[in-house]
Design an enzyme around this catalytic site. Structure first.
Site, PDB file in Angstrom:
ATOM      1  N   ARG A 139       0.822  -1.199   0.000  1.00 11.42           N
ATOM      2  CA  ARG A 139       0.000   0.000   0.000  1.00 11.42           C
ATOM      3  C   ARG A 139       0.858   1.252   0.000  1.00 11.42           C
ATOM      4  O   ARG A 139       0.306   2.360   0.002  1.00 11.42           O
ATOM      5  CB  ARG A 139      -0.833   0.011   1.278  1.00 11.42           C
ATOM      6  CG  ARG A 139      -2.333  -0.117   1.078  1.00 11.42           C
ATOM      7  CD  ARG A 139      -2.939  -0.153   2.473  1.00 11.42           C
ATOM      8  NE  ARG A 139      -4.346   0.041   2.509  1.00 11.42           N
ATOM      9  CZ  ARG A 139      -5.246  -0.947   2.490  1.00 11.42           C
ATOM     10  NH1 ARG A 139      -4.855  -2.194   2.347  1.00 11.42           N
ATOM     11  NH2 ARG A 139      -6.522  -0.665   2.591  1.00 11.42           N
TER      12      ARG A 139
ATOM     13  N   ARG B 104     -19.063  -1.806   8.151  1.00 14.19           N
ATOM     14  CA  ARG B 104     -18.024  -2.390   8.996  1.00 14.19           C
ATOM     15  C   ARG B 104     -17.676  -1.379  10.094  1.00 14.19           C
ATOM     16  O   ARG B 104     -17.957  -0.183   9.952  1.00 14.19           O
ATOM     17  CB  ARG B 104     -16.791  -2.672   8.118  1.00 14.19           C
ATOM     18  CG  ARG B 104     -15.896  -3.768   8.625  1.00 14.19           C
ATOM     19  CD  ARG B 104     -14.839  -4.123   7.586  1.00 14.19           C
ATOM     20  NE  ARG B 104     -13.875  -3.050   7.387  1.00 14.19           N
ATOM     21  CZ  ARG B 104     -13.028  -3.005   6.364  1.00 14.19           C
ATOM     22  NH1 ARG B 104     -13.047  -3.946   5.440  1.00 14.19           N
ATOM     23  NH2 ARG B 104     -12.177  -2.007   6.247  1.00 14.19           N
TER      24      ARG B 104
HETATM   25  P1  ADP Z   1     -10.128  -1.101   2.804  1.00 19.28           P
HETATM   26  O1  ADP Z   1      -9.893  -1.757   1.467  1.00 19.28           O
HETATM   27  O2  ADP Z   1     -11.560  -0.688   2.980  1.00 19.28           O
HETATM   28  O3  ADP Z   1      -9.145  -0.038   3.137  1.00 19.28           O
HETATM   29  P2  ADP Z   1      -8.805  -3.260   4.252  1.00 19.28           P
HETATM   30  O4  ADP Z   1      -9.487  -4.401   4.890  1.00 19.28           O
HETATM   31  O5  ADP Z   1      -7.951  -3.526   3.065  1.00 19.28           O
HETATM   32  O6  ADP Z   1      -9.960  -2.221   3.915  1.00 19.28           O
HETATM   33  O7  ADP Z   1      -7.895  -2.496   5.326  1.00 19.28           O
HETATM   34  C1  ADP Z   1      -8.421  -2.043   6.558  1.00 19.28           C
HETATM   35  C2  ADP Z   1      -7.318  -1.331   7.373  1.00 19.28           C
HETATM   36  O8  ADP Z   1      -6.243  -2.254   7.646  1.00 19.28           O
HETATM   37  C3  ADP Z   1      -6.645  -0.168   6.667  1.00 19.28           C
HETATM   38  O9  ADP Z   1      -7.400   1.031   6.790  1.00 19.28           O
HETATM   39  C4  ADP Z   1      -5.297  -0.124   7.416  1.00 19.28           C
HETATM   40  O10 ADP Z   1      -5.430   0.493   8.674  1.00 19.28           O
HETATM   41  C5  ADP Z   1      -4.980  -1.587   7.641  1.00 19.28           C
HETATM   42  N1  ADP Z   1      -4.150  -2.128   6.528  1.00 19.28           N
HETATM   43  C6  ADP Z   1      -4.531  -3.042   5.596  1.00 19.28           C
HETATM   44  N2  ADP Z   1      -3.520  -3.302   4.736  1.00 19.28           N
HETATM   45  C7  ADP Z   1      -2.467  -2.534   5.137  1.00 19.28           C
HETATM   46  C8  ADP Z   1      -1.142  -2.324   4.656  1.00 19.28           C
HETATM   47  N3  ADP Z   1      -0.664  -2.964   3.562  1.00 19.28           N
HETATM   48  N4  ADP Z   1      -0.343  -1.448   5.316  1.00 19.28           N
HETATM   49  C9  ADP Z   1      -0.782  -0.812   6.398  1.00 19.28           C
HETATM   50  N5  ADP Z   1      -2.026  -0.939   6.895  1.00 19.28           N
HETATM   51  C10 ADP Z   1      -2.867  -1.780   6.280  1.00 19.28           C
END
Ligand code: ADP
Length: 186
Positions: A90, A131
Site C-alpha cells: 500500500r 463495517r
Molecule cells: P479497505 O480496502 O476498505 O481499506 P482493508 O481491509 O484492506 O480495507 O484495510 C483495513 C485497514 O487495515 C486499513 O485502513 C489499514 O489500517 C490496515 N491495513 C490493511 N492493509 C495494510 C497495509 N498494507 N499497510 C498498512 N495498513 C494496512
C-alpha cells in the site's frame, strides 16, 4: 500466478480477489483480513492490538508490523504456487519490501491489477457496508491515504499494470480481470 490488486477502499478488491483466487487456484491474501483475524474476540494477538488503533483511525499500520505479517503468511505451503495480494503493498516502501521478499524466493509478480472506480461511488458503497471502521470520517481518511500513499504505486508498477474499469456487476468485473490477464500473460 502472482498478482497484486491495487485500488481505493470500496473498489471491490476483496470480492474480486476471492473469485479470482478460486479461478486461478491460488490463495487470496488480504492484509486487512489478516489484521482482523488477529482481532477475533477472545483471541486477540499482539499484532492485532497494535494494528487496531491505526485501523480505527483509517491510518496505515506501521510497515514493520505489516511486512512481517505478510512475510510469515507467504511461507505457508499454499503460497508456493502463487498468490493474490489484496491490500499489500500500500506504499512505495512496502513495494520495496515485497520486491526484496520475492527476490529471496526467486519470484516475480506476473501483474498488478488496478481497480478504477469514481470517488462518489466508493463512498456510497462503503457507507452501505457498515463495517466498524466504515464511518464517514474514517472512510474519507482512508481515501486520502490511498491518494497520497498508495496511488504512487501505479506509476511504480507501470510495466506490470493492468487497469480495469471496476464499475459493473461482480461477474462482469471478474471476467474483465480474467480476460485482461489472459491477454497479458499469454
Ligand atoms: P479497505 O480496502 O476498505 O481499506 P482493508 O481491509 O484492506 O480495507 O484495510 C483495513 C485497514 O487495515 C486499513 O485502513 C489499514 O489500517 C490496515 N491495513 C490493511 N492493509 C495494510 C497495509 N498494507 N499497510 C498498512 N495498513 C494496512
Amino acid at each position: 500466478m502472482r498478482l497484486v490488486l491495487v485500488g481505493p477502499p470500496g473498489a471491490g478488491k476483496g470480492t474480486q480477489a476471492t473469485r479470482l483466487a478460486e479461478r486461478l487456484e491460488v490463495p487470496h491474501i488480504s492484509t486487512g483480513d489478516l489484521f482482523r483475524a488477529n482481532l477475533t474476540e477472545g483471541a486477540e494477538t499482539a499484532i492485532g492490538l497494535e494494528a487496531k488503533r491505526y485501523m480505527d483511525a483509517g491510518d496505515l499500520v506501521p510497515d514493520e508490523v505489516t511486512v512481517a505479517m505478510v512475510r510469515e503468511r507467504l511461507t505457508h505451503e499454499d503460497a508456493i504456487k502463487g498468490f493474490i495480494l489484496d491490500g499489500f503493498p500500500r506504499t512505495l516502501s512496502q513495494a520495496g519490501s515485497l520486491e526484496q521478499l520475492l527476490d529471496e524466493r526467486g519470484e516475480v509478480l506476473d501483474a498488478v491489477v488496478e481497480f478504477q472506480v469514481p470517488e462518489d461511488v466508493l463512498v456510497a458503497r462503503l457507507l452501505g457496508r457498515g463495517r466498524n471502521d466504515d464511518t464517514e470520517e474514517v472512510i474519507r481518511r482512508r481515501q486520502e491515504v490511498y491518494r497520497d500513499e498508495t496511488a504512487p504505486l501505479l506509476e511504480h508498477y507501470r510495466e506490470q499494470l493492468v487497469s480495469i474499469d471496476a464499475v459493473g456487476t461482480v461477474e462482469e468485473i471478474t471476467d474483465r480481470v480474467a480476460d485482461a490477464l489472459r491477454t497479458r500473460t499469454r
